[in-house]
Scaffold this motif. Structure first.
Motif, PDB file in Angstrom:
ATOM      1  N   GLN A   1      28.006   7.298  68.944  1.00 33.62           N
ATOM      2  CA  GLN A   1      26.629   6.841  69.322  1.00 33.62           C
ATOM      3  C   GLN A   1      26.295   6.069  67.931  1.00 33.62           C
ATOM      4  O   GLN A   1      26.978   6.280  67.028  1.00 33.62           O
ATOM      5  N   VAL A   2      25.127   5.401  68.103  1.00 31.89           N
ATOM      6  CA  VAL A   2      24.410   5.045  66.976  1.00 31.89           C
ATOM      7  C   VAL A   2      23.238   5.999  66.714  1.00 31.89           C
ATOM      8  O   VAL A   2      22.464   6.368  67.688  1.00 31.89           O
ATOM      9  N   LEU A   3      23.004   6.343  65.353  1.00 34.60           N
ATOM     10  CA  LEU A   3      21.982   7.294  65.071  1.00 34.60           C
ATOM     11  C   LEU A   3      21.324   6.808  64.127  1.00 34.60           C
ATOM     12  O   LEU A   3      21.666   6.504  63.238  1.00 34.60           O
ATOM     13  N   ALA A   4      19.876   6.825  64.260  1.00 37.24           N
ATOM     14  CA  ALA A   4      18.994   6.400  63.273  1.00 37.24           C
ATOM     15  C   ALA A   4      18.466   7.485  62.611  1.00 37.24           C
ATOM     16  O   ALA A   4      18.160   8.765  63.321  1.00 37.24           O
ATOM     17  N   THR A   5      18.158   7.532  61.296  1.00 44.75           N
ATOM     18  CA  THR A   5      17.841   8.672  60.508  1.00 44.75           C
ATOM     19  C   THR A   5      16.661   8.413  59.932  1.00 44.75           C
ATOM     20  O   THR A   5      16.163   7.334  59.616  1.00 44.75           O
ATOM     21  N   GLY A   6      15.684   9.314  59.677  1.00 44.83           N
ATOM     22  CA  GLY A   6      14.535   9.522  59.135  1.00 44.83           C
ATOM     23  C   GLY A   6      14.933   8.874  57.301  1.00 44.83           C
ATOM     24  O   GLY A   6      15.999   9.124  56.887  1.00 44.83           O
ATOM     25  N   GLY A   7      13.964   8.270  56.832  1.00 43.76           N
ATOM     26  CA  GLY A   7      13.857   7.613  55.481  1.00 43.76           C
ATOM     27  C   GLY A   7      14.480   8.626  54.431  1.00 43.76           C
ATOM     28  O   GLY A   7      15.144   8.341  53.286  1.00 43.76           O
ATOM     29  N   GLY A   8      14.202   9.786  54.500  1.00 47.32           N
ATOM     30  CA  GLY A   8      14.441  10.774  53.401  1.00 47.32           C
ATOM     31  C   GLY A   8      15.833  11.636  53.728  1.00 47.32           C
ATOM     32  O   GLY A   8      16.240  12.232  52.852  1.00 47.32           O
TER      33      GLY A   8
END
Length: 210
Positions: A97-104
């Motif tokens: 999958q493509v997983l976008a994570t939060g900045g921290g």
């Protein structure tokens, strides 16, 4: 002949097919600052690769039935980060999958280890001015609710950029069409995962795109 011009039997470009084969069950994990474009670019990248897209922040909101600013204000950042670590570990079990994570997220050593074991990390690197222009459009950034958001952002960049630099690949996020950034990510992935396949706009590990 470029990879965009060379099509497999299913109509999928050869480079994308090779990337998927090399990924196996791993995820492409986008890391970087708030405003870097992880979600918007991630959705387009997932469409290009024909794999699902997941947004860690969105999953956290669904699990808590609360918006992230409300989680911060009600329970605090430490609580949020603990939940974030668990959510990302769970999502990484569902690749490719493509997983976008939060900045921290990538600042957590355990999360970096999980991403390293189960994914290919891509840092969407953006300059201060780019981030500020984008962030000003939104009011849902709890870490920037300070007297001087610009100075807070600079401090976060100073703390986080050396850690983000540990990502497998670096792509410069800037004010160009999202599809161009997607092209560059696909090229970088092909270069790393399937180097014998002709791919457009390849970027080597750690390189930035001017």
């Amino acid at each position: 002949m470029s990879a965009r011009a060379r099509q497999g039997l299913t109509g999928t470009p050869i480079s994308e097919t090779a990337i998927l084969a090399a990924l196996g069950a791993r995820s492409v994990v986008l890391v970087g600052m708030m405003g870097a474009g992880k979600s918007s670019i991630g959705r387009r990248l997932a469409g290009r690769l024909c794999i699902p897209f997941a947004d860690a922040d969105g999953e956290i909101e669904v699990a808590h039935r609360m918006a992230i600013p409300d989680i911060f204000s009600t329970y605090g950042e430490a609580y949020f980060r603990s939940g974030e670590t668990r959510v990302i570990a769970r999502l990484l079990e569902s690749g490719p999958q493509v997983l976008a994570t939060g900045g921290g997220a990538f600042m957590n050593a355990a999360t970096r280890g999980a991403i390293g074991a189960n994914g290919i990390s891509v840092w969407l690197k953006a300059e201060f001015e780019v981030l500020m222009r984008r962030i000003k459009r939104r009011q849902d950034r709890p870490l920037l609710k300070t007297e001087d958001p610009g100075e807070t952002l600079r401090t976060l960049m100073t703390e986080r950029y050396p850690v983000y630099a540990q990502a497998d690949l670096t792509i410069q996020s800037r004010e160009v069409p999202h599809e161009k950034i997607v092209d560059e990510i696909v090229g970088a992935l092909a270069e790393r995962l399937a180097p014998n396949v002709d791919a457009p706009d390849a970027v080597t590990d750690g390189d930035s795109v001017p």
